[in-house]
Design a protein around this motif. Structure first.
Motif, PDB file in Angstrom:
ATOM      1  N   THR A 220       9.894  -1.992 -10.674  1.00 39.88           N
ATOM      2  CA  THR A 220       8.782  -1.235 -11.226  1.00 39.88           C
ATOM      3  C   THR A 220       7.902  -0.710 -10.099  1.00 39.88           C
ATOM      4  OG1 THR A 220       8.754  -2.696 -13.150  1.00 39.88           O
ATOM      5  CG2 THR A 220       6.812  -1.302 -12.818  1.00 39.88           C
ATOM      6  N   VAL A 221       7.462   0.530 -10.236  1.00 38.53           N
ATOM      7  CA  VAL A 221       6.535   1.110  -9.267  1.00 38.53           C
ATOM      8  C   VAL A 221       5.338   1.640 -10.046  1.00 38.53           C
ATOM      9  CG1 VAL A 221       6.164   2.927  -7.565  1.00 38.53           C
ATOM     10  CG2 VAL A 221       8.373   1.770  -7.675  1.00 38.53           C
ATOM     11  N   VAL A 222       4.144   1.255  -9.605  1.00 32.16           N
ATOM     12  CA  VAL A 222       2.905   1.722 -10.234  1.00 32.16           C
ATOM     13  C   VAL A 222       2.010   2.234  -9.125  1.00 32.16           C
ATOM     14  CG1 VAL A 222       0.868   1.053 -11.566  1.00 32.16           C
ATOM     15  CG2 VAL A 222       3.098  -0.008 -12.055  1.00 32.16           C
ATOM     16  N   PHE A 223       1.440   3.417  -9.316  1.00 28.39           N
ATOM     17  CA  PHE A 223       0.504   3.990  -8.349  1.00 28.39           C
ATOM     18  C   PHE A 223      -0.886   4.011  -8.969  1.00 28.39           C
ATOM     19  CE2 PHE A 223       4.564   5.828  -7.116  1.00 28.39           C
ATOM     20  CZ  PHE A 223       4.564   5.603  -5.754  1.00 28.39           C
ATOM     21  N   PHE A 224      -1.835   3.395  -8.280  1.00 25.66           N
ATOM     22  CA  PHE A 224      -3.238   3.433  -8.695  1.00 25.66           C
ATOM     23  C   PHE A 224      -3.940   4.451  -7.823  1.00 25.66           C
ATOM     24  CE2 PHE A 224      -2.239  -0.951 -10.033  1.00 25.66           C
ATOM     25  CZ  PHE A 224      -2.708  -0.890 -11.342  1.00 25.66           C
TER      26      PHE A 224
ATOM     27  N   SER B 239      16.755   2.808   8.682  1.00 27.94           N
ATOM     28  CA  SER B 239      17.667   1.661   8.649  1.00 27.94           C
ATOM     29  C   SER B 239      18.412   1.608   7.321  1.00 27.94           C
ATOM     30  CB  SER B 239      16.869   0.363   8.843  1.00 27.94           C
ATOM     31  OG  SER B 239      17.688  -0.738   8.561  1.00 27.94           O
ATOM     32  N   HIS B 240      19.705   1.305   7.401  1.00 26.67           N
ATOM     33  CA  HIS B 240      20.513   1.177   6.187  1.00 26.67           C
ATOM     34  C   HIS B 240      20.560  -0.256   5.707  1.00 26.67           C
ATOM     35  CE1 HIS B 240      21.810   5.293   6.348  1.00 26.67           C
ATOM     36  NE2 HIS B 240      22.146   5.141   7.616  1.00 26.67           N
ATOM     37  N   GLU B 241      19.830  -1.123   6.389  1.00 25.05           N
ATOM     38  CA  GLU B 241      19.790  -2.528   5.982  1.00 25.05           C
ATOM     39  C   GLU B 241      18.998  -2.680   4.699  1.00 25.05           C
ATOM     40  OE1 GLU B 241      18.486  -5.118   9.095  1.00 25.05           O
ATOM     41  OE2 GLU B 241      19.450  -3.898  10.616  1.00 25.05           O
ATOM     42  N   LYS B 242      19.193  -3.798   4.067  1.00 25.70           N
ATOM     43  CA  LYS B 242      18.488  -4.111   2.826  1.00 25.70           C
ATOM     44  C   LYS B 242      16.986  -4.201   3.116  1.00 25.70           C
ATOM     45  CE  LYS B 242      19.560  -7.018  -1.030  1.00 25.70           C
ATOM     46  NZ  LYS B 242      20.215  -8.243  -1.459  1.00 25.70           N
ATOM     47  N   THR B 243      16.196  -3.461   2.362  1.00 18.84           N
ATOM     48  CA  THR B 243      14.746  -3.511   2.538  1.00 18.84           C
ATOM     49  C   THR B 243      14.114  -4.063   1.279  1.00 18.84           C
ATOM     50  OG1 THR B 243      14.331  -1.338   1.604  1.00 18.84           O
ATOM     51  CG2 THR B 243      14.814  -1.429   3.971  1.00 18.84           C
ATOM     52  N   ILE B 244      12.814  -4.179   1.329  1.00 19.79           N
ATOM     53  CA  ILE B 244      12.061  -4.671   0.179  1.00 19.79           C
ATOM     54  C   ILE B 244      12.265  -3.763  -1.037  1.00 19.79           C
ATOM     55  CG2 ILE B 244       9.920  -3.470   0.755  1.00 19.79           C
ATOM     56  CD1 ILE B 244       8.416  -5.974  -0.178  1.00 19.79           C
ATOM     57  N   LEU B 245      12.542  -2.479  -0.783  1.00 19.15           N
ATOM     58  CA  LEU B 245      12.703  -1.537  -1.888  1.00 19.15           C
ATOM     59  C   LEU B 245      13.970  -1.768  -2.703  1.00 19.15           C
ATOM     60  CD1 LEU B 245      11.471   1.806  -0.298  1.00 19.15           C
ATOM     61  CD2 LEU B 245      10.261   0.278  -1.840  1.00 19.15           C
ATOM     62  N   SER B 246      14.944  -2.422  -2.123  1.00 17.08           N
ATOM     63  CA  SER B 246      16.184  -2.660  -2.862  1.00 17.08           C
ATOM     64  C   SER B 246      15.978  -3.620  -4.028  1.00 17.08           C
ATOM     65  CB  SER B 246      17.271  -3.186  -1.921  1.00 17.08           C
ATOM     66  OG  SER B 246      16.920  -4.470  -1.440  1.00 17.08           O
ATOM     67  N   GLN B 247      14.912  -4.379  -4.017  1.00 15.24           N
ATOM     68  CA  GLN B 247      14.615  -5.350  -5.075  1.00 15.24           C
ATOM     69  C   GLN B 247      13.630  -4.806  -6.116  1.00 15.24           C
ATOM     70  OE1 GLN B 247      15.759  -8.740  -4.909  1.00 15.24           O
ATOM     71  NE2 GLN B 247      17.072  -8.157  -3.193  1.00 15.24           N
TER      72      GLN B 247
ATOM     73  N   SER C  81       0.837  -1.192   0.000  1.00 14.43           N
ATOM     74  CA  SER C  81       0.000   0.000   0.000  1.00 14.43           C
ATOM     75  C   SER C  81       0.877   1.249   0.000  1.00 14.43           C
ATOM     76  CB  SER C  81      -0.902   0.010   1.239  1.00 14.43           C
ATOM     77  OG  SER C  81      -0.100   0.178   2.395  1.00 14.43           O
ATOM     78  N   GLN C  82       0.250   2.398  -0.286  1.00 20.23           N
ATOM     79  CA  GLN C  82       1.000   3.654  -0.262  1.00 20.23           C
ATOM     80  C   GLN C  82       1.510   3.959   1.141  1.00 20.23           C
ATOM     81  OE1 GLN C  82      -1.791   6.358  -2.133  1.00 20.23           O
ATOM     82  NE2 GLN C  82      -0.481   6.429  -3.937  1.00 20.23           N
ATOM     83  N   SER C  83       0.734   3.627   2.165  1.00 20.71           N
ATOM     84  CA  SER C  83       1.192   3.886   3.533  1.00 20.71           C
ATOM     85  C   SER C  83       2.389   3.001   3.879  1.00 20.71           C
ATOM     86  CB  SER C  83       0.055   3.694   4.544  1.00 20.71           C
ATOM     87  OG  SER C  83      -0.513   2.418   4.420  1.00 20.71           O
ATOM     88  N   GLN C  84       2.387   1.762   3.374  1.00 20.52           N
ATOM     89  CA  GLN C  84       3.554   0.900   3.588  1.00 20.52           C
ATOM     90  C   GLN C  84       4.766   1.451   2.842  1.00 20.52           C
ATOM     91  OE1 GLN C  84       1.534  -2.653   2.175  1.00 20.52           O
ATOM     92  NE2 GLN C  84       1.937  -3.671   4.142  1.00 20.52           N
ATOM     93  N   MET C  85       4.556   1.970   1.636  1.00 23.70           N
ATOM     94  CA  MET C  85       5.638   2.561   0.852  1.00 23.70           C
ATOM     95  C   MET C  85       6.222   3.769   1.585  1.00 23.70           C
ATOM     96  SD  MET C  85       7.533   2.683  -1.882  1.00 23.70           S
ATOM     97  CE  MET C  85       6.854   1.955  -3.351  1.00 23.70           C
ATOM     98  N   LYS C  86       5.361   4.603   2.115  1.00 21.96           N
ATOM     99  CA  LYS C  86       5.826   5.779   2.858  1.00 21.96           C
ATOM    100  C   LYS C  86       6.676   5.356   4.048  1.00 21.96           C
ATOM    101  CE  LYS C  86       4.211   9.864   5.293  1.00 21.96           C
ATOM    102  NZ  LYS C  86       3.051  10.627   5.750  1.00 21.96           N
ATOM    103  N   ALA C  87       6.211   4.349   4.796  1.00 22.76           N
ATOM    104  CA  ALA C  87       6.963   3.869   5.960  1.00 22.76           C
ATOM    105  C   ALA C  87       8.332   3.346   5.534  1.00 22.76           C
ATOM    106  CB  ALA C  87       6.174   2.777   6.692  1.00 22.76           C
ATOM    107  N   LEU C  88       8.377   2.626   4.432  1.00 20.20           N
ATOM    108  CA  LEU C  88       9.653   2.103   3.948  1.00 20.20           C
ATOM    109  C   LEU C  88      10.594   3.228   3.519  1.00 20.20           C
ATOM    110  CD1 LEU C  88       8.443  -0.989   1.910  1.00 20.20           C
ATOM    111  CD2 LEU C  88       9.787  -1.034   4.013  1.00 20.20           C
TER     112      LEU C  88
END
Length: 139
Positions: A132-136, A121-129, A109-116
């Protein structure tokens, strides 16, 4: 000139709005479709009219001068008000099936994206992978 404000709703948002309006000196009509208005009124005010089991039938007019017709417990009533607020609670639910979509662990969700994005943290997150990003918006 009419200074009444008509608020439709019975949840915490409607109650908070009605209290704010009352504290600013407005005359308030609070209507709900529920059989009982559960309004924890903490302000001693004669400027509120509570209408339980009420359904709006028609609304005519313009800002500052509305004429409402409602069914209040089987009786037709008419109210002239200056303002109308429809106060419903925010309910969010996935609409995947409406659009032929299925839930996926790769969708956030967008709220999860904002939190990420705000994560310090400088650790590897889900965003490092992410490739493609699509916003509905407005689905």
């Amino acid at each position: 000139m009419n200074k009444k404000t008509f608020v439709i709703g019975n949840g915490p948002t409607a109650h908070h709005l009605a209290k704010e309006l009352l504290s600013s000196g407005a005359d308030v009509v609070l209507a709900t479709t529920d059989n009982a208005v559960e309004f924890p009124l903490t302000i001693d005010s004669m400027d509120i009219e509570l209408l339980a089991d009420t359904k709006l039938l028609s609304c005519r007019g313009c800002a500052g001068d509305f004429r409402l017709v409602a069914d209040c417990r089987g009786q037709k009533i008419t109210k002239n008000v200056a303002e109308i607020f429809i106060s419903v609670e925010d309910q969010r639910k996935p609409n995947f099936p409406l659009y032929g979509l299925k839930r996926s662990s790769n969708v956030i969700s967008q709220s999860q994206m904002k939190a990420l994005l705000l994560e310090s943290s400088h650790e590897k997150t889900i965003l490092s992978q992410v490739k493609t990003v699509v916003f509905f918006l407005g689905l």
